[in-house]
Design a protein around this motif. Structure first.
Motif, PDB file in Angstrom:
ATOM      1  N   PHE A  69     -73.096 -86.836  80.551  1.00  0.00           N
ATOM      2  CA  PHE A  69     -73.614 -85.958  79.502  1.00  0.00           C
ATOM      3  C   PHE A  69     -73.648 -86.647  78.139  1.00  0.00           C
ATOM      4  O   PHE A  69     -74.579 -86.437  77.354  1.00  0.00           O
ATOM      5  N   LYS A  73     -76.905 -87.134  75.776  1.00  0.00           N
ATOM      6  CA  LYS A  73     -76.911 -86.601  74.404  1.00  0.00           C
ATOM      7  C   LYS A  73     -77.286 -87.687  73.400  1.00  0.00           C
ATOM      8  O   LYS A  73     -78.040 -87.446  72.444  1.00  0.00           O
ATOM      9  N   GLU A  90     -74.729 -75.926  87.623  1.00  0.00           N
ATOM     10  CA  GLU A  90     -73.744 -76.231  86.587  1.00  0.00           C
ATOM     11  C   GLU A  90     -74.233 -77.346  85.664  1.00  0.00           C
ATOM     12  O   GLU A  90     -74.073 -77.285  84.438  1.00  0.00           O
ATOM     13  N   ILE A  91     -74.851 -78.381  86.259  1.00  0.00           N
ATOM     14  CA  ILE A  91     -75.388 -79.490  85.464  1.00  0.00           C
ATOM     15  C   ILE A  91     -76.494 -78.991  84.542  1.00  0.00           C
ATOM     16  O   ILE A  91     -76.532 -79.312  83.354  1.00  0.00           O
ATOM     17  N   GLU A  93     -77.023 -75.971  83.427  1.00  0.00           N
ATOM     18  CA  GLU A  93     -76.493 -75.094  82.376  1.00  0.00           C
ATOM     19  C   GLU A  93     -75.845 -75.897  81.249  1.00  0.00           C
ATOM     20  O   GLU A  93     -76.031 -75.585  80.072  1.00  0.00           O
ATOM     21  N   GLU A  94     -75.097 -76.939  81.620  1.00  0.00           N
ATOM     22  CA  GLU A  94     -74.447 -77.751  80.589  1.00  0.00           C
ATOM     23  C   GLU A  94     -75.465 -78.561  79.786  1.00  0.00           C
ATOM     24  O   GLU A  94     -75.363 -78.678  78.560  1.00  0.00           O
ATOM     25  N   SER A  96     -78.433 -77.743  79.188  1.00  0.00           N
ATOM     26  CA  SER A  96     -79.219 -76.824  78.363  1.00  0.00           C
ATOM     27  C   SER A  96     -78.659 -76.708  76.951  1.00  0.00           C
ATOM     28  O   SER A  96     -79.350 -76.222  76.040  1.00  0.00           O
ATOM     29  N   GLN A  97     -77.399 -77.148  76.778  1.00  0.00           N
ATOM     30  CA  GLN A  97     -76.804 -77.142  75.440  1.00  0.00           C
ATOM     31  C   GLN A  97     -77.357 -78.290  74.582  1.00  0.00           C
ATOM     32  O   GLN A  97     -77.225 -78.285  73.352  1.00  0.00           O
TER      33      GLN A  97
END
Length: 264
Positions: A69, A73, A90-91, A93-94, A96-97
């Motif tokens: 991640f 980023k 889960e990947i 959703e994370e 998506s931040q």
């Protein structure tokens, strides 16, 4: 403002065309390249091997099931391309931040063509996307003519050993099998069921057993072990990319299938 809906029904909004793309799916990385978006592609997975030079020129952000991640980023992407089957909820959703995550869901040829059309709109490559759609449709029609008189044959398509697993229903692999006039004996068992070799005869006793080149590297000893549990089924090692990769790869797959039938 650009508003488009992905294949999970999620509506995404963009003020401008996304120009920094991270792709978490090998076949979709290939499609992004074939749409002329190599410069916009900034991050890929370690499994994104087509075209091969991308592994040397793009940032590797992990695999399809485990991503870094922080690396993603740092790339400051405008969009991340994922897939319902390849990447976990889960990947997604994370991630998506960080930025919008566009999720595809490919089971049929129609789903695949929709994805190409969506990418054309999403990345302002409509003309190039339509050319790919036209080429695939033409190859599809040509392939249908080649196999229209081929008999329906019972098959099993193995994707893993220890434990043995096969491709079942609601998978792109199963769609490819059906296009080739192959009846999947495990179609009713779920998407990727674990099976017992000793029961393969009662499950349907296939005429042909396919051993895929990915994700598991099958060897001759696997072919022998599986083969002895059937009534003399023909065991064939096949290129897994041709059966499981969607996107622009489908164009090459039809030619591969035609040659495969000539050998059968």
């Amino acid at each position: 403002m650009i508003q488009l809906q992905d294949q999970l029904g999620i509506i995404h909004s963009f003020t401008t065309t996304p120009r920094r793309i991270v792709s978490l799916v090998p076949s979709q990385t290939e499609l992004i390249y074939d749409l002329g978006l190599e410069e916009e592609l900034v991050g890929i997975t370690k499994f994104c091997v087509h075209p091969i030079h991308l592994k040397a020129t793009k940032k590797i952000v992990g695999g399809t099931k485990q991503v870094n991640f922080d690396k993603i980023k740092e790339l400051q992407p405008n969009i991340i391309i994922a897939n319902k089957e390849e990447n976990t909820k889960e990947i997604v959703e994370e991630l998506s931040q960080i930025c919008p995550v566009w999720v595809t869901n490919i089971i049929t040829v129609e789903d695949n063509l929709q994805m190409i059309s969506d990418f054309g709109k999403l990345f302002n490559k409509r003309t190039t996307a339509q050319k790919w759609i036209d080429k695939i449709n033409f190859a599809y029609l040509d392939f249908q003519k080649c196999i229209k008189d081929k008999p329906i044959r019972k098959v099993a398509y193995f994707i893993w050993a220890n434990p043995y697993m096969v491709a079942g229903k609601d998978t792109f692999i199963n769609e490819m099998l059906q296009l080739n006039h192959f009846q999947n004996i495990y179609e009713a068992k779920g998407r990727y069921p674990e099976i017992e070799l000793e029961k393969i005869r009662q499950e349907g006793d296939p005429e042909i057993v396919f051993l895929s080149s990915e994700p598991f590297p099958f060897k001759d000893n696997h072919a022998f072990e599986i083969g002895r549990c059937t009534h003399h089924a023909k065991t064939i090692f096949v290129d897994g990319e041709m059966f499981s990769w969607y996107g622009s790869r489908l164009l090459k797959a039809f030619d591969y299938f035609t040659k495969m039938h000539e050998k059968l």
